[in-house]
Design a protein around this motif. Sequence first.
Motif, PDB file in Angstrom:
ATOM      1  N   PHE A 160     -62.616  -7.709 -44.689  1.00  0.00           N
ATOM      2  CA  PHE A 160     -62.285  -8.963 -43.737  1.00  0.00           C
ATOM      3  C   PHE A 160     -60.773  -9.164 -43.811  1.00  0.00           C
ATOM      4  CE2 PHE A 160     -63.601 -10.802 -47.577  1.00  0.00           C
ATOM      5  CZ  PHE A 160     -62.527 -11.874 -47.659  1.00  0.00           C
ATOM      6  N   GLU A 161     -60.224  -9.741 -42.610  1.00  0.00           N
ATOM      7  CA  GLU A 161     -58.881 -10.271 -42.294  1.00  0.00           C
ATOM      8  C   GLU A 161     -59.358 -11.646 -42.351  1.00  0.00           C
ATOM      9  OE1 GLU A 161     -56.096  -8.719 -42.704  1.00  0.00           O
ATOM     10  OE2 GLU A 161     -56.232  -6.586 -41.865  1.00  0.00           O
ATOM     11  N   LEU A 162     -57.902 -12.290 -42.772  1.00  0.00           N
ATOM     12  CA  LEU A 162     -57.811 -13.951 -42.576  1.00  0.00           C
ATOM     13  C   LEU A 162     -56.448 -14.271 -41.846  1.00  0.00           C
ATOM     14  CD1 LEU A 162     -58.624 -14.783 -46.253  1.00  0.00           C
ATOM     15  CD2 LEU A 162     -60.059 -15.551 -44.470  1.00  0.00           C
ATOM     16  N   PHE A 163     -56.723 -15.047 -40.813  1.00  0.00           N
ATOM     17  CA  PHE A 163     -55.640 -15.374 -40.044  1.00  0.00           C
ATOM     18  C   PHE A 163     -55.214 -16.932 -40.084  1.00  0.00           C
ATOM     19  CE2 PHE A 163     -56.864 -11.492 -38.384  1.00  0.00           C
ATOM     20  CZ  PHE A 163     -55.748 -10.738 -38.161  1.00  0.00           C
ATOM     21  N   VAL A 206     -65.284 -15.594 -37.067  1.00  0.00           N
ATOM     22  CA  VAL A 206     -65.574 -16.987 -37.098  1.00  0.00           C
ATOM     23  C   VAL A 206     -64.281 -17.531 -37.320  1.00  0.00           C
ATOM     24  CG1 VAL A 206     -66.592 -18.568 -38.602  1.00  0.00           C
ATOM     25  CG2 VAL A 206     -67.617 -16.575 -38.408  1.00  0.00           C
ATOM     26  N   HIS A 207     -64.179 -18.713 -36.395  1.00  0.00           N
ATOM     27  CA  HIS A 207     -62.823 -19.593 -36.487  1.00  0.00           C
ATOM     28  C   HIS A 207     -63.479 -21.068 -36.993  1.00  0.00           C
ATOM     29  CE1 HIS A 207     -60.580 -17.153 -33.665  1.00  0.00           C
ATOM     30  NE2 HIS A 207     -61.410 -16.977 -32.934  1.00  0.00           N
ATOM     31  N   PHE A 208     -62.857 -21.258 -38.166  1.00  0.00           N
ATOM     32  CA  PHE A 208     -62.864 -22.587 -38.722  1.00  0.00           C
ATOM     33  C   PHE A 208     -61.921 -23.408 -38.019  1.00  0.00           C
ATOM     34  CE2 PHE A 208     -61.737 -25.915 -41.884  1.00  0.00           C
ATOM     35  CZ  PHE A 208     -63.017 -26.827 -41.819  1.00  0.00           C
ATOM     36  N   VAL A 209     -62.049 -24.617 -37.527  1.00  0.00           N
ATOM     37  CA  VAL A 209     -61.183 -25.458 -36.869  1.00  0.00           C
ATOM     38  C   VAL A 209     -60.293 -26.477 -37.973  1.00  0.00           C
ATOM     39  CG1 VAL A 209     -60.710 -27.132 -35.041  1.00  0.00           C
ATOM     40  CG2 VAL A 209     -62.428 -25.582 -34.589  1.00  0.00           C
ATOM     41  N   PHE A 260     -67.318 -24.674 -37.033  1.00  0.00           N
ATOM     42  CA  PHE A 260     -67.128 -23.417 -36.950  1.00  0.00           C
ATOM     43  C   PHE A 260     -67.413 -22.748 -35.605  1.00  0.00           C
ATOM     44  CE2 PHE A 260     -67.851 -24.731 -41.515  1.00  0.00           C
ATOM     45  CZ  PHE A 260     -66.958 -23.872 -42.098  1.00  0.00           C
ATOM     46  N   VAL A 261     -66.741 -21.795 -35.218  1.00  0.00           N
ATOM     47  CA  VAL A 261     -66.919 -21.159 -33.831  1.00  0.00           C
ATOM     48  C   VAL A 261     -67.036 -19.620 -34.034  1.00  0.00           C
ATOM     49  CG1 VAL A 261     -65.678 -20.702 -31.488  1.00  0.00           C
ATOM     50  CG2 VAL A 261     -65.320 -22.837 -32.853  1.00  0.00           C
ATOM     51  N   TYR A 262     -68.156 -19.136 -33.675  1.00  0.00           N
ATOM     52  CA  TYR A 262     -68.559 -17.585 -33.906  1.00  0.00           C
ATOM     53  C   TYR A 262     -68.492 -17.160 -32.411  1.00  0.00           C
ATOM     54  CZ  TYR A 262     -71.372 -13.639 -34.663  1.00  0.00           C
ATOM     55  OH  TYR A 262     -71.624 -12.183 -34.631  1.00  0.00           O
ATOM     56  N   THR A 263     -67.942 -15.733 -32.593  1.00  0.00           N
ATOM     57  CA  THR A 263     -67.464 -14.860 -31.742  1.00  0.00           C
ATOM     58  C   THR A 263     -68.648 -13.492 -31.993  1.00  0.00           C
ATOM     59  OG1 THR A 263     -65.365 -15.707 -30.973  1.00  0.00           O
ATOM     60  CG2 THR A 263     -65.789 -13.695 -30.146  1.00  0.00           C
ATOM     61  N   PRO A 264     -69.351 -13.296 -31.104  1.00  0.00           N
ATOM     62  CA  PRO A 264     -70.166 -11.851 -31.357  1.00  0.00           C
ATOM     63  C   PRO A 264     -69.438 -10.762 -30.989  1.00  0.00           C
ATOM     64  CG  PRO A 264     -71.379 -13.512 -29.802  1.00  0.00           C
ATOM     65  CD  PRO A 264     -69.879 -14.060 -30.049  1.00  0.00           C
ATOM     66  N   LEU A 305     -58.366 -21.352 -38.917  1.00  0.00           N
ATOM     67  CA  LEU A 305     -58.691 -20.361 -40.018  1.00  0.00           C
ATOM     68  C   LEU A 305     -59.640 -19.223 -39.589  1.00  0.00           C
ATOM     69  CD1 LEU A 305     -58.361 -18.932 -42.824  1.00  0.00           C
ATOM     70  CD2 LEU A 305     -60.256 -20.449 -43.415  1.00  0.00           C
ATOM     71  N   THR A 306     -59.058 -18.171 -39.101  1.00  0.00           N
ATOM     72  CA  THR A 306     -59.912 -17.062 -38.391  1.00  0.00           C
ATOM     73  C   THR A 306     -60.145 -15.820 -39.482  1.00  0.00           C
ATOM     74  OG1 THR A 306     -58.652 -17.566 -36.458  1.00  0.00           O
ATOM     75  CG2 THR A 306     -59.675 -15.290 -36.471  1.00  0.00           C
ATOM     76  N   ILE A 307     -61.558 -15.721 -39.538  1.00  0.00           N
ATOM     77  CA  ILE A 307     -62.001 -14.887 -40.571  1.00  0.00           C
ATOM     78  C   ILE A 307     -62.917 -13.707 -39.601  1.00  0.00           C
ATOM     79  CG2 ILE A 307     -63.580 -14.560 -42.488  1.00  0.00           C
ATOM     80  CD1 ILE A 307     -63.208 -17.635 -42.511  1.00  0.00           C
TER      81      ILE A 307
END
Length: 169
Positions: free
Chosen positions: A61-64, A84-87, A109-113, A132-134
């Motif tokens: 995985f990557e973290l941004f 998954v974006h953690f706001v 937490f925002v999930y993008t399929p 925080l984008t995972i």
Amino acid sequence: MATSGPCFAMADFLAGITHAVRPGGQRPLVVHDKDLEPIPAGSVPNPTGLRIAGTLPTTTFELFRQVIPPGESSDMQRHYHETVHFVISGDGHSEIEGADAVSWTTGSFVYTPPWAWHRHYNDSAEHPVEFLTIENSRLLGLFGLARRQSAGLATLAEARARFDDQEQK
């Protein structure tokens, strides 16, 4: 070990995944905010500020850290990986293909399929949004399955029309 193609062996790949993280000077266990690597403007179609924790010894995985300026948005995009974006801070909403618009705020937490068109909007005219984008893009990259498309600042309907037309040609 081959990560894709005719020399790829699933047994070798699975044997390479262990519980032990092998950090080193170039792959530390801790990356501080000041050490996140900025992704240069224009090198990706996403107009938001992106900094990557690319030196962490992650394999799958990557973290941004992503910043959407006040009143702005990310690009309309889709990709094979899950995200998954953690706001960290801010309020906004996301347009995600196959769902009604979703609202979020600090701590959400925002999930993008996978392969769903999506775009994230900062609803504040005064304050940035920080995520925080995972994403599991490294895992898919190991299998040679990394794919991403950007429609820029298009609407969902515009993205569908443009890319559906290209894929049918």
